[in-house]
Design a protein around this motif. Structure first.
Motif, mmCIF file in Angstrom:
data_model
loop_
_atom_site.group_PDB
_atom_site.id
_atom_site.type_symbol
_atom_site.label_atom_id
_atom_site.label_comp_id
_atom_site.label_asym_id
_atom_site.label_seq_id
_atom_site.Cartn_x
_atom_site.Cartn_y
_atom_site.Cartn_z
ATOM 1 N N HIS A 116 3.267 -14.083 -98.266
ATOM 2 C CA HIS A 116 2.115 -13.284 -97.850
ATOM 3 C C HIS A 116 1.176 -14.014 -96.896
ATOM 4 O O HIS A 116 0.812 -13.486 -95.833
ATOM 5 C CB HIS A 116 1.331 -12.814 -99.087
ATOM 6 N N THR A 169 0.982 -12.850 -92.991
ATOM 7 C CA THR A 169 -0.274 -12.191 -92.610
ATOM 8 C C THR A 169 -0.938 -12.928 -91.456
ATOM 9 O O THR A 169 -1.469 -12.301 -90.521
ATOM 10 C CB THR A 169 -1.236 -12.129 -93.812
ATOM 11 N N GLU A 218 5.108 -4.918 -100.310
ATOM 12 C CA GLU A 218 4.159 -5.959 -99.897
ATOM 13 C C GLU A 218 4.251 -6.219 -98.395
ATOM 14 O O GLU A 218 3.226 -6.404 -97.726
ATOM 15 C CB GLU A 218 4.435 -7.248 -100.675
ATOM 16 N N ALA A 272 1.161 -5.410 -95.728
ATOM 17 C CA ALA A 272 0.643 -6.465 -94.845
ATOM 18 C C ALA A 272 0.715 -6.016 -93.393
ATOM 19 O O ALA A 272 -0.228 -6.215 -92.613
ATOM 20 C CB ALA A 272 1.432 -7.750 -95.045
ATOM 21 N N GLU A 302 -2.662 -5.415 -91.150
ATOM 22 C CA GLU A 302 -2.930 -6.374 -90.080
ATOM 23 C C GLU A 302 -2.646 -5.834 -88.681
ATOM 24 O O GLU A 302 -3.456 -5.989 -87.772
ATOM 25 C CB GLU A 302 -2.121 -7.662 -90.305
#
Length: 259
Positions: free
Chosen positions: A81, A85, A115, A119, A123
């Motif tokens: 993550h 990210t 997930e 993300a 983003e």
């Protein structure tokens, strides 16, 4: 019509200054290419202005792809993550049209595609998300890649593939079998000529022979596939020569498709 992309690692393997990157981007545009692939491993991250570099790319009217050598999934299958990210945020500052990652250790039933999707949406959902077959046994494995793309499609995660023609040599898998399995997911092709020498592999410029294997491989993809020259390019003239070669190849594929 195929668009030709030139990755910056075609010129150097070490870090580049911001000025060097801008000069190469200008030379790539002058050579007639349609886009540039910015390589995170070559960037002076401590001093680089992503937004300024992005402005220069757009000024040259180039399509942009941001390549981040950050595996999407860690060894136990968890989503990476923090680093993913961060790379998405950098791609947003750059204004990249696409962002490319290696797969990492994806495990069906363990790795959470939601997930990744969240993300990306949080983003930088404006870019296209790409996953490339790399040179590792876990991230360049045909069956694992196919399982990942099948899972992504079932989960409605809009991820596409970068098909690196030369990397299959490193993983010992057949490029034509990979074509059959992974072509439906592919929107971006990395072209390179790989040979084995003294127990290791080396990447060389594409041969110009009309029966060269890369021509056969490229002909299997639709005409709108993005095509990258990911091999050593010594000069702007050499870049221009290969850009023209790929575009000529595209016109021949068109004639073949119409037959």
């Amino acid at each position: 019509m195929k668009q030709v992309i030139v990755p910056l690692n075609a010129y150097k393997a070490e870090r580049m200054t911001e000025l060097e990157q801008e000069e190469l981007i200008s030379a790539i545009a002058k050579a007639g290419a349609d886009g540039v692939e910015i390589r995170r491993e070559l960037l002076p991250l401590e001093t680089l202005s992503f937004s300024k570099l992005g402005q220069h790319i757009r000024f040259q009217n180039l399509f942009s792809i941001y390549s981040a050598p950050i595996e999407l999934w860690k060894e136990a299958g968890q989503f990476n993550h923090h680093l993913v990210t961060l790379a998405l945020h950098e791609a947003k500052e750059l204004g990249a049209n696409m962002i490319k990652f290696p797969l990492g250790h994806f495990q069906s039933g363990i790795s959470c595609l939601q997930e990744l999707s969240e993300a990306w949406e949080e983003e930088y959902a404006a870019c296209v998300l790409l996953v490339e077959n790399d040179q590792t046994e876990h991230g360049g494995n045909m069956k694992r890649l196919k399982a990942f793309f099948e899972n992504a499609a079932a989960s409605h995660v809009p991820v596409k593939m970068t098909f690196d023609v030369g990397n299959w040599a490193y993983t010992g898998e057949d490029v034509y079998e990979a074509l059959e399995q992974l072509r439906p997911y592919t929107v971006y092709v990395h072209l390179k000529h790989v040979e084995k020498k003294d127990r290791s592999f080396i990447t060389l410029p594409l041969p110009f022979d009309m029966d060269a294997a890369w021509r056969t491989v490229l002909a299997q993809f639709p005409n709108n596939v993005l095509t990258a020259l990911e091999f050593p390019l010594a000069s702007g003239e050499m870049t221009k020569c290969y850009v023209n070669t790929i575009k000529e190849q595209e016109s021949k594929v068109k004639q073949y498709d119409k037959a």
